[in-house]
Design a protein around this motif. Sequence first.
Motif, PDB file in Angstrom:
ATOM      1  N   GLY A 207       6.611   0.743   0.939  1.00  0.00           N
ATOM      2  CA  GLY A 207       5.171   0.729   1.080  1.00  0.00           C
ATOM      3  C   GLY A 207       4.712   1.148   2.458  1.00  0.00           C
ATOM      4  O   GLY A 207       3.527   1.107   2.763  1.00  0.00           O
ATOM      5  N   TRP A 255       0.018  -7.692  -2.587  1.00  0.00           N
ATOM      6  CA  TRP A 255      -0.808  -6.644  -3.180  1.00  0.00           C
ATOM      7  C   TRP A 255      -1.662  -5.948  -2.135  1.00  0.00           C
ATOM      8  O   TRP A 255      -1.968  -6.490  -1.088  1.00  0.00           O
ATOM      9  CB  TRP A 255      -1.686  -7.197  -4.299  1.00  0.00           C
ATOM     10  CG  TRP A 255      -2.693  -8.239  -3.894  1.00  0.00           C
ATOM     11  CD1 TRP A 255      -2.482  -9.576  -3.792  1.00  0.00           C
ATOM     12  CD2 TRP A 255      -4.066  -8.013  -3.554  1.00  0.00           C
ATOM     13  NE1 TRP A 255      -3.640 -10.207  -3.414  1.00  0.00           N
ATOM     14  CE2 TRP A 255      -4.628  -9.271  -3.253  1.00  0.00           C
ATOM     15  CE3 TRP A 255      -4.869  -6.893  -3.476  1.00  0.00           C
ATOM     16  CZ2 TRP A 255      -5.961  -9.437  -2.887  1.00  0.00           C
ATOM     17  CZ3 TRP A 255      -6.205  -7.041  -3.097  1.00  0.00           C
ATOM     18  CH2 TRP A 255      -6.732  -8.307  -2.821  1.00  0.00           C
ATOM     19  N   GLN A 258      -4.234   1.285  -2.783  1.00  0.00           N
ATOM     20  CA  GLN A 258      -3.766   2.618  -2.383  1.00  0.00           C
ATOM     21  C   GLN A 258      -4.791   3.613  -2.932  1.00  0.00           C
ATOM     22  O   GLN A 258      -4.948   3.722  -4.146  1.00  0.00           O
ATOM     23  CB  GLN A 258      -2.373   2.872  -2.951  1.00  0.00           C
ATOM     24  CG  GLN A 258      -1.714   4.146  -2.465  1.00  0.00           C
ATOM     25  CD  GLN A 258      -0.218   4.148  -2.742  1.00  0.00           C
ATOM     26  OE1 GLN A 258       0.518   3.281  -2.283  1.00  0.00           O
ATOM     27  NE2 GLN A 258       0.232   5.112  -3.518  1.00  0.00           N
ATOM     28  N   ALA A 262      -0.874   7.823  -6.858  1.00  0.00           N
ATOM     29  CA  ALA A 262      -0.014   6.785  -7.428  1.00  0.00           C
ATOM     30  C   ALA A 262       1.425   6.839  -6.951  1.00  0.00           C
ATOM     31  O   ALA A 262       2.242   6.035  -7.391  1.00  0.00           O
ATOM     32  CB  ALA A 262      -0.030   6.890  -8.956  1.00  0.00           C
ATOM     33  N   LEU A 264       4.789   6.153  -5.287  1.00  0.00           N
ATOM     34  CA  LEU A 264       5.313   4.907  -4.737  1.00  0.00           C
ATOM     35  C   LEU A 264       6.082   5.112  -3.438  1.00  0.00           C
ATOM     36  O   LEU A 264       6.263   4.170  -2.676  1.00  0.00           O
ATOM     37  CB  LEU A 264       6.212   4.222  -5.780  1.00  0.00           C
ATOM     38  CG  LEU A 264       5.454   3.569  -6.931  1.00  0.00           C
ATOM     39  CD1 LEU A 264       6.384   3.293  -8.110  1.00  0.00           C
ATOM     40  CD2 LEU A 264       4.786   2.280  -6.482  1.00  0.00           C
ATOM     41  N   ARG A 266       5.962   5.968   0.029  1.00  0.00           N
ATOM     42  CA  ARG A 266       4.929   6.133   1.037  1.00  0.00           C
ATOM     43  C   ARG A 266       5.532   5.955   2.424  1.00  0.00           C
ATOM     44  O   ARG A 266       6.066   4.899   2.745  1.00  0.00           O
ATOM     45  CB  ARG A 266       3.813   5.105   0.847  1.00  0.00           C
ATOM     46  CG  ARG A 266       3.142   5.161  -0.521  1.00  0.00           C
ATOM     47  CD  ARG A 266       2.658   6.557  -0.873  1.00  0.00           C
ATOM     48  NE  ARG A 266       1.718   7.049   0.095  1.00  0.00           N
ATOM     49  CZ  ARG A 266       0.402   7.058  -0.079  1.00  0.00           C
ATOM     50  NH1 ARG A 266      -0.130   6.614  -1.199  1.00  0.00           N
ATOM     51  NH2 ARG A 266      -0.395   7.530   0.852  1.00  0.00           N
ATOM     52  N   ASN A 270      -0.525   1.918   3.732  1.00  0.00           N
ATOM     53  CA  ASN A 270      -1.928   1.802   3.347  1.00  0.00           C
ATOM     54  C   ASN A 270      -2.680   0.886   4.307  1.00  0.00           C
ATOM     55  O   ASN A 270      -3.652   0.240   3.929  1.00  0.00           O
ATOM     56  CB  ASN A 270      -2.024   1.248   1.919  1.00  0.00           C
ATOM     57  CG  ASN A 270      -1.294   2.123   0.923  1.00  0.00           C
ATOM     58  OD1 ASN A 270      -1.527   3.319   0.860  1.00  0.00           O
ATOM     59  ND2 ASN A 270      -0.400   1.533   0.146  1.00  0.00           N
ATOM     60  N   ARG A 295      -1.730  -1.684  -5.860  1.00  0.00           N
ATOM     61  CA  ARG A 295      -0.282  -1.680  -5.662  1.00  0.00           C
ATOM     62  C   ARG A 295       0.178  -3.124  -5.494  1.00  0.00           C
ATOM     63  O   ARG A 295      -0.285  -3.830  -4.595  1.00  0.00           O
ATOM     64  CB  ARG A 295       0.094  -0.857  -4.436  1.00  0.00           C
ATOM     65  CG  ARG A 295       1.597  -0.830  -4.183  1.00  0.00           C
ATOM     66  CD  ARG A 295       1.982   0.153  -3.093  1.00  0.00           C
ATOM     67  NE  ARG A 295       3.432   0.197  -2.949  1.00  0.00           N
ATOM     68  CZ  ARG A 295       4.124   1.293  -2.692  1.00  0.00           C
ATOM     69  NH1 ARG A 295       3.506   2.458  -2.540  1.00  0.00           N
ATOM     70  NH2 ARG A 295       5.438   1.250  -2.593  1.00  0.00           N
ATOM     71  N   GLU A 297       3.616  -5.714  -5.258  1.00  0.00           N
ATOM     72  CA  GLU A 297       5.064  -5.828  -5.056  1.00  0.00           C
ATOM     73  C   GLU A 297       5.534  -7.200  -5.525  1.00  0.00           C
ATOM     74  O   GLU A 297       5.004  -8.226  -5.091  1.00  0.00           O
ATOM     75  CB  GLU A 297       5.419  -5.646  -3.583  1.00  0.00           C
ATOM     76  CG  GLU A 297       5.187  -4.250  -3.059  1.00  0.00           C
ATOM     77  CD  GLU A 297       5.588  -4.116  -1.596  1.00  0.00           C
ATOM     78  OE1 GLU A 297       5.899  -5.153  -0.966  1.00  0.00           O
ATOM     79  OE2 GLU A 297       5.589  -2.987  -1.082  1.00  0.00           O
ATOM     80  N   SER A 316       8.005  -2.621  -7.325  1.00  0.00           N
ATOM     81  CA  SER A 316       6.624  -2.180  -7.116  1.00  0.00           C
ATOM     82  C   SER A 316       5.958  -1.767  -8.420  1.00  0.00           C
ATOM     83  O   SER A 316       6.587  -1.161  -9.288  1.00  0.00           O
ATOM     84  CB  SER A 316       6.590  -1.000  -6.133  1.00  0.00           C
ATOM     85  OG  SER A 316       7.102  -1.385  -4.867  1.00  0.00           O
ATOM     86  N   TYR A 317       4.673  -2.083  -8.535  1.00  0.00           N
ATOM     87  CA  TYR A 317       3.862  -1.743  -9.695  1.00  0.00           C
ATOM     88  C   TYR A 317       2.588  -1.037  -9.224  1.00  0.00           C
ATOM     89  O   TYR A 317       2.002  -1.404  -8.204  1.00  0.00           O
ATOM     90  CB  TYR A 317       3.451  -3.002 -10.470  1.00  0.00           C
ATOM     91  CG  TYR A 317       4.590  -3.813 -11.030  1.00  0.00           C
ATOM     92  CD1 TYR A 317       5.008  -3.627 -12.339  1.00  0.00           C
ATOM     93  CD2 TYR A 317       5.217  -4.783 -10.260  1.00  0.00           C
ATOM     94  CE1 TYR A 317       6.039  -4.397 -12.872  1.00  0.00           C
ATOM     95  CE2 TYR A 317       6.249  -5.550 -10.770  1.00  0.00           C
ATOM     96  CZ  TYR A 317       6.656  -5.352 -12.077  1.00  0.00           C
ATOM     97  OH  TYR A 317       7.674  -6.104 -12.596  1.00  0.00           O
ATOM     98  N   MET A 318       2.130  -0.058  -9.985  1.00  0.00           N
ATOM     99  CA  MET A 318       0.887   0.640  -9.686  1.00  0.00           C
ATOM    100  C   MET A 318      -0.022   0.586 -10.909  1.00  0.00           C
ATOM    101  O   MET A 318       0.409   0.904 -12.030  1.00  0.00           O
ATOM    102  CB  MET A 318       1.164   2.091  -9.315  1.00  0.00           C
ATOM    103  CG  MET A 318       1.989   2.268  -8.056  1.00  0.00           C
ATOM    104  SD  MET A 318       1.114   1.792  -6.559  1.00  0.00           S
ATOM    105  CE  MET A 318       0.060   3.220  -6.344  1.00  0.00           C
TER     106      MET A 318
END
Length: 365
Positions: A207, A255, A258, A262, A264, A266, A270, A295, A297, A316-318
């Motif tokens: 991230g 969280w 972003q 999307a 992941l 990076r 952010n 985003r 985690e 990680s989830y978006m």
Amino acid sequence: MNQVIYDTFFASGPVWILLLAPFFLALGYAVTALTRSEPKQPIEKQRLEQEIEPLRDFDFRKVAPIKYQPYKTQGHVTMGIQKRTRSEWIRMDRGYLNRINERLPLIRDKPEFTIGAGEKVNPAIEELYEEIMIKYLPARFPTMFKARGKTVKNLATGSTYPLTTVGLTHAQMLAYMGENVEEDFYFMCPDQDGLYRLQGYIACFPGGFLSPARVGESVKEIHKPVPGYERKLGLSVDRYFGRMIPGDFIGRMNWSLQVDGADLFRTDGNNYYPGTEQVVEEYKEDPSLDECFLRVEHQTLTKLPRTSAVIFTVRSYMTPLHQVKAEGDGKALAAAIESMPEGLGYYKMRQYWGKKVLPWLMEDI
């Protein structure tokens, strides 16, 4: 170990801190409470003896991602550290193939960012490979990972990997882990003085910027720029790491927003870091709502029995903000963002994208 309050969330510091500081800083407050109330115990060397619950009829294509809404339950100022089980260590859902396909070129083309091995971490890499690739995956997901002779076949991707560490380089072990699970792993290894130092990683979805120059730094050194860390926590985290019993799993969710796509992987993060040469692009003030994502985690911490390395696991989830709003959660997310303390909101770049995103989230559907 329930919710823990913390109010010092780095208003400044190097970009790399984004990866580990939120978890360790939160953990430190839990550590302080635990070390006051728990009697001292001898550190026991033991195997990860928790049973792995097999999912015998599991079809990842039919599994929705876990319902994560940390902005409702813990906000940004309560960290929500909870105990986990070994079976919850690795997760699979219907987005598996897409994210594995996103990881493969990163491992192949950006190894200087994604793969970190070395003499001091190699024994822990080998131990984690045995725990995840040889023991865990075939036992937990027998419909996805089949042991056949000296190899394991990933039935979802069609690829295979060795059922042994013999003949593999440690970089290969990290690559195999990165190619078969969505989780990233960071290795904190004890030195001769009992300080835990970042020594290696498989990090496809960082991230923020993960500099190889940070390898070898202790938790204290990583957090040196964090206001209040030394005064409030000191060596508490290292003491807790030393006291951890292999087989224990603790976790939380982190969280952020972003607002530029999307992806992941990076390297810029952010977040805003005053006092640095960071340049904030104009689109941060007028982002496309189609490019705005939540985003999240899912973070887990555990200790390996043989090497005593502490493994920081990040999944990680978006989620598109359009989806968050369509599901009726726009106002809850906006309220959580607006409730951030001023320093935290500034760090999260609320002063840029908030002018556009917050009113939109508050609108009725």
